[in-house]
Design a protein around this motif. Structure first.
Motif, short mmCIF file in Angstrom:
data_model
loop_
_atom_site.label_atom_id
_atom_site.label_comp_id
_atom_site.label_asym_id
_atom_site.label_seq_id
_atom_site.Cartn_x
_atom_site.Cartn_y
_atom_site.Cartn_z
N THR A 3 0.83 -1.20 0.00
CA THR A 3 0.00 0.00 0.00
C THR A 3 0.87 1.25 0.00
OG1 THR A 3 -0.14 0.13 2.41
CG2 THR A 3 -1.87 -1.14 1.29
N LEU A 4 0.26 2.33 -0.40
CA LEU A 4 0.86 3.65 -0.34
C LEU A 4 -0.09 4.56 0.42
CD1 LEU A 4 2.07 3.87 -4.03
CD2 LEU A 4 3.56 3.88 -2.03
N ARG A 5 0.47 5.54 1.11
CA ARG A 5 -0.35 6.52 1.82
C ARG A 5 -0.63 7.66 0.86
NH1 ARG A 5 -3.38 5.64 6.33
NH2 ARG A 5 -3.90 7.66 7.21
N VAL A 6 -1.89 7.79 0.44
CA VAL A 6 -2.28 8.73 -0.61
C VAL A 6 -3.16 9.83 -0.03
CG1 VAL A 6 -3.54 8.96 -2.80
CG2 VAL A 6 -2.16 6.91 -2.36
N ILE A 7 -2.82 11.06 -0.34
CA ILE A 7 -3.61 12.22 0.06
C ILE A 7 -4.78 12.39 -0.91
CG2 ILE A 7 -3.63 14.74 0.34
CD1 ILE A 7 -1.91 13.46 2.44
N ASP A 8 -4.46 12.35 -2.20
CA ASP A 8 -5.48 12.58 -3.21
C ASP A 8 -4.97 12.11 -4.57
OD1 ASP A 8 -7.90 13.43 -4.26
OD2 ASP A 8 -7.51 15.58 -3.96
N ILE A 9 -5.90 11.86 -5.47
CA ILE A 9 -5.59 11.56 -6.87
C ILE A 9 -6.41 12.53 -7.70
CG2 ILE A 9 -5.71 9.87 -8.73
CD1 ILE A 9 -5.33 7.67 -6.63
N ILE A 10 -5.72 13.33 -8.49
CA ILE A 10 -6.36 14.35 -9.33
C ILE A 10 -6.20 13.93 -10.79
CG2 ILE A 10 -6.42 16.79 -10.00
CD1 ILE A 10 -7.11 16.37 -7.06
N GLU A 11 -7.31 13.77 -11.47
CA GLU A 11 -7.29 13.36 -12.87
C GLU A 11 -7.37 14.57 -13.78
OE1 GLU A 11 -10.71 10.86 -12.99
OE2 GLU A 11 -9.79 9.31 -11.76
N GLY A 12 -6.60 14.55 -14.85
CA GLY A 12 -6.69 15.58 -15.88
C GLY A 12 -6.02 16.89 -15.56
N THR A 13 -5.01 16.87 -14.70
CA THR A 13 -4.29 18.10 -14.39
C THR A 13 -3.24 18.39 -15.48
OG1 THR A 13 -2.96 19.29 -12.75
CG2 THR A 13 -2.63 16.92 -12.88
N SER A 14 -2.98 19.67 -15.71
CA SER A 14 -2.00 20.05 -16.73
C SER A 14 -0.83 20.84 -16.15
CB SER A 14 -2.69 20.88 -17.82
OG SER A 14 -3.22 22.07 -17.27
N VAL A 15 -0.72 20.90 -14.83
CA VAL A 15 0.34 21.71 -14.21
C VAL A 15 1.49 20.87 -13.65
CG1 VAL A 15 -1.20 23.62 -13.66
CG2 VAL A 15 -0.86 21.80 -11.99
N ASP A 16 1.34 19.55 -13.67
CA ASP A 16 2.35 18.67 -13.06
C ASP A 16 3.07 17.82 -14.09
OD1 ASP A 16 1.70 19.55 -10.47
OD2 ASP A 16 0.12 18.06 -10.27
N GLY A 17 3.38 18.42 -15.23
CA GLY A 17 4.04 17.70 -16.31
C GLY A 17 3.30 17.92 -17.61
N PRO A 18 3.87 17.43 -18.72
CA PRO A 18 3.29 17.69 -20.04
C PRO A 18 1.98 16.95 -20.27
CG PRO A 18 5.14 16.18 -20.20
CD PRO A 18 5.10 16.65 -18.78
N GLY A 19 1.07 17.60 -20.96
CA GLY A 19 -0.21 16.99 -21.29
C GLY A 19 -1.11 16.89 -20.08
N LEU A 20 -2.23 16.23 -20.26
CA LEU A 20 -3.10 15.95 -19.12
C LEU A 20 -2.57 14.73 -18.39
CD1 LEU A 20 -6.62 16.52 -20.72
CD2 LEU A 20 -5.31 18.07 -19.25
N ARG A 21 -2.58 14.80 -17.07
CA ARG A 21 -1.97 13.75 -16.26
C ARG A 21 -2.85 13.41 -15.07
NH1 ARG A 21 2.97 13.37 -18.22
NH2 ARG A 21 3.77 12.06 -16.57
N THR A 22 -2.64 12.23 -14.53
CA THR A 22 -3.21 11.85 -13.26
C THR A 22 -2.14 12.10 -12.21
OG1 THR A 22 -4.69 10.20 -14.19
CG2 THR A 22 -4.14 9.96 -11.86
N SER A 23 -2.37 13.03 -11.30
CA SER A 23 -1.41 13.34 -10.25
C SER A 23 -1.81 12.61 -8.97
CB SER A 23 -1.33 14.84 -9.99
OG SER A 23 -0.63 15.47 -11.04
#
Length: 158
Positions: A3-23
């Motif tokens: 397991t990993l300790r996850v705060i959040d998963i944001i789909e379709g962001t464009s500010v954390d790397g090229p293109g749309l990404r899942t952060s």
């Protein structure tokens, strides 16, 4: 089950790397940079435990490449390896944001093991005095975008 300790998963962001990404924002950060825009991610107990399978389901549902941020994903480096291997096998590119420098990562066995599976690393702590809103994918001018698997020794983007 890993397991990993996850705060959040944001789909379709464009500010954390090229293109749309899942952060994927992971819990835990001891850098505690003044001016950090994610101080709620500093506690290793923040968020919730998610299995690798649950994270992969979220990535596949969104159908974007992936960015790992936080917090600082390196605090969960050993647990990240199975996720990165599976993302790589599914031909997903992965960017990783860390407050450690690339040179520090190379001295950390668990972090170094992640390198073959990363397209890019945005390294270094956020430095409020060096904040620069004109930079792509970085918050301060000391941070670098490093492509660890290029044919050249080290490529850095300014």
């Amino acid at each position: 089950m890993e397991t990993l300790r996850v705060i959040d998963i944001i789909e379709g962001t464009s500010v954390d790397g090229p293109g749309l990404r899942t952060s994927i924002y992971l819990a835990g950060c001891e850098h505690r940079c003044p001016g950090c825009h994610n101080p709620h991610t500093w506690s290793r107990d923040a968020g919730r435990d998610m299995t690798i399978a649950e994270i992969l389901d979220a990535v596949e549902a969104a159908d974007f490449n992936v960015t790992l941020s936080g917090g600082d994903p390196i605090y969960q480096a050993a647990s990240l390896l199975p996720l990165l291997k599976e993302l790589h096998s599914r031909e997903r590119t992965v960017w990783l944001y860390t407050g450690f420098t690339y040179e520090q990562l190379l001295e950390m066995p668990d972090a170094k093991a992640l390198m073959p599976y990363l397209e890019a690393i945005v390294d270094g702590p956020f430095v409020e005095a060096l904040r620069d809103t004109t930079l792509r994918f970085r918050g301060s001018s000391n941070q670098r975008i490093i492509y660890p698997n290029t044919k050249k020794d080290l490529q850095m983007s300014k």
